[in-house]
Write an enzyme that holds these catalytic residues in place. Structure first.
Site, mmCIF file in Angstrom:
data_model
loop_
_atom_site.group_PDB
_atom_site.id
_atom_site.type_symbol
_atom_site.label_atom_id
_atom_site.label_comp_id
_atom_site.label_asym_id
_atom_site.label_seq_id
_atom_site.Cartn_x
_atom_site.Cartn_y
_atom_site.Cartn_z
ATOM 1 N N HIS A 65 38.965 67.563 31.054
ATOM 2 C CA HIS A 65 38.568 68.077 29.747
ATOM 3 C C HIS A 65 37.426 67.159 29.302
ATOM 4 C CE1 HIS A 65 42.258 70.454 29.609
ATOM 5 N NE2 HIS A 65 42.968 69.353 29.806
ATOM 6 N N TYR A 125 38.586 75.284 27.321
ATOM 7 C CA TYR A 125 39.197 76.193 26.351
ATOM 8 C C TYR A 125 38.537 76.184 24.983
ATOM 9 C CZ TYR A 125 41.771 71.875 25.176
ATOM 10 O OH TYR A 125 42.113 70.583 24.853
ATOM 11 N N HIS A 207 46.395 78.044 29.717
ATOM 12 C CA HIS A 207 46.537 76.712 29.143
ATOM 13 C C HIS A 207 47.946 76.176 29.367
ATOM 14 C CE1 HIS A 207 47.435 73.622 26.148
ATOM 15 N NE2 HIS A 207 46.185 73.248 26.364
ATOM 16 N N HIS A 271 50.047 68.531 36.264
ATOM 17 C CA HIS A 271 51.079 67.584 35.824
ATOM 18 C C HIS A 271 52.409 67.845 36.537
ATOM 19 C CE1 HIS A 271 48.235 66.144 32.947
ATOM 20 N NE2 HIS A 271 48.236 67.266 32.263
ATOM 21 N N ASP A 322 41.689 64.144 33.921
ATOM 22 C CA ASP A 322 42.240 64.780 32.725
ATOM 23 C C ASP A 322 41.572 64.305 31.442
ATOM 24 O OD1 ASP A 322 43.798 66.220 30.980
ATOM 25 O OD2 ASP A 322 45.701 65.313 31.547
#
Length: 449
Positions: A65, A125, A207, A271, A322
């Site tokens: 992200h 997103y 998501h 994860h 991440d």
């Protein structure tokens, strides 16, 4: 991404997947692929570019992200949980615009190139303007990320993410309105307008099961299946998500995804931290991948995922940075093994070769690039060179280069990064972004508000 003409590199040492080979000549074709690879070349051929140290295939950052980079260190003040961290993340997300996101992502992707990363999976997103109104170009934010990767010289798989609700049966909260397309059908229509480029693939993401209603999961899965595109999903990162899913649907998130056709060999669960035995069997039995992000999982106090059990069950492992608490895929590989040692109180769950495979070949495959992540003829000419003479890496024999890379080296030891045969990092300096720290400082200040 511009491609170079035919050229040759001479690798002082190269990791070839199973061992370290000294003296390797690697020829790059005009289309940016490895045309030929020869071992036993003791001295550099005439005109070859010399890469001293250990050359690896380019590293694949399978989960990013980019805007979370603006949170580094500031979220280390005080205490809390994933959920309090999320509130701080929302504040940064509200300040993003297409222009500011391009500048930030360009700097973050340049930092990745300096760390030996040649391909990033961007779990994207933040689609619309604050309040949820689309931009004139509904994909302005995604296009900014694609262009940022090109400007930083790396490849990107844009994992355009469906994010439709705040939780099971809950409308998006005010912070999440810019994430939502309203329905999965509207998400699919917008995502279909994104087109792949020479340096960019387009994939899909759910998501999480809390953010996409169960009756709309299949729409996202079908979109990815029709395009043979990678599909990623945050899965069981938090026990609260598992509990809420059980309350809403009477099953685990993994079972819910399985029931709606989401699992499979092109799908990667990110994860996969809090899983039941049945979940592990489902993921392994469908060869659904697992992307571990150990530096973020420990930073957010998420827990240690059952990576060894997942791999033994048949789930391929990849790695991601991440939230970018640090950007260092070597540290991610090291942390996966060391976390398991702490939990099990035994050593040696993965070999250094296996950990490097997760950071290279398996990561690229999870991002839709099965022809990357290997030093062999026909593969993409993406590779990175790690110094073997730094204060961290000096001493061990070169034949233990894989062990040195995984258990001693850091991103600071990257000397060269080559993408499609083109030098993006040379002698530790980025060739396209002259001052990466300054670019980070300026772009982060612009979105911190």
């Amino acid at each position: 991404m511009p491609l170079t003409a035919h050229k040759t590199y001479w690798l002082e040492h190269a990791w070839l997947g199973t061992h370290v080979e000294p003296g390797v000549a690697l020829a790059v074709s005009a289309d940016g692929r490895i045309a030929d690879l020869r071992t036993g070349v003791d001295t550099p051929p005439p005109g070859a570019e010399v890469l001293r140290g250990l050359t690896l295939p380019g590293l694949a950052n399978a989960h990013s992200h980019a805007f979370h980079r603006a949170l580094r260190s500031t979220v280390q003040v005080g205490s809390g949980t994933f959920w309090t961290w999320r509130d701080l993340m929302y504040k940064v997300a509200q300040n993003l615009t297409p222009d500011s996101y391009f500048a930030l992502a360009r700097a973050v992707y340049a930092e990745m190139a300096l760390a030996g990363i040649t391909n990033v999976g961007e779990f994207h997103y933040v689609h619309h303007a604050p309040g949820g109104a689309p931009y004139a170009d509904p994909n302005a934010m995604g296009e900014a990320l694609i262009e940022a990767a090109a400007a930083a010289g790396i490849r990107i798989t844009l994992l355009d993410t469906a994010y439709l609700s705040a939780g099971f049966g809950q409308a998006p909260n005010p912070h999440q309105q810019r994430f939502s397309d309203g329905t999965a059908e509207a998400w699919a229509e917008r995502a279909s307008a994104l087109k792949p480029r020479e340096h960019a693939l387009v994939g899909a993401a759910i998501h999480s099961v809390r953010a996409v209603p169960a009756d709309q999961l299949a729409t996202v899965a079908r979109w990815a299946e029709e395009r043979e595109a990678p599909l990623h999903v945050h899965l069981s990162e938090q026990t609260a998500e598992n509990d809420a899913c059980q309350a809403a649907h009477g099953r685990t998130p993994t079972q819910l995804l399985a029931d709606h056709g989401v699992l499979g060999p092109r799908t990667t669960g990110v994860h996969n931290t809090h899983l039941t035995d049945a979940d592990i069997a489902l993921l392994g039995g469908t060869t659904t991948g697992t992307c571990m992000c150990p530096t973020t999982e420990r930073d957010l106090a998420d827990g240690i995922g059952p990576a060894t059990r997942l791999q033994h069950a048949g789930s391929p492992l990849s790695l991601g940075s991440d939230s970018h608490a640090v950007i260092d895929l070597l540290e991610e590989a090291r942390a996966m093994e060391l976390n398991e040692r702490l939990r099990s109180r035994t050593r040696g769950h993965w070999t250094a070769n296996a950990l490097l495979a997760a950071a290279t070949e398996d990561g690229h495959a999870a991002l839709g690039l099965p022809d990357a992540g290997r030093l062999e003829a026909g593969a993409l000419a993406d590779f990175t060179t790690i110094a073997l003479d730094s204060v961290r890496t000096a001493g061990p024999p070169a034949r233990l280069g894989a062990e040195t890379a995984v258990f001693a080296a850091t991103a600071s030891d990257v000397r060269h990064t080559v993408v499609a045969g083109r030098h993006i990092v040379r002698d530790g300096a980025h060739t396209l972004v002259p001052d990466v720290p300054a670019a980070l400082t300026e772009s982060i200040a612009a979105v911190r508000g």
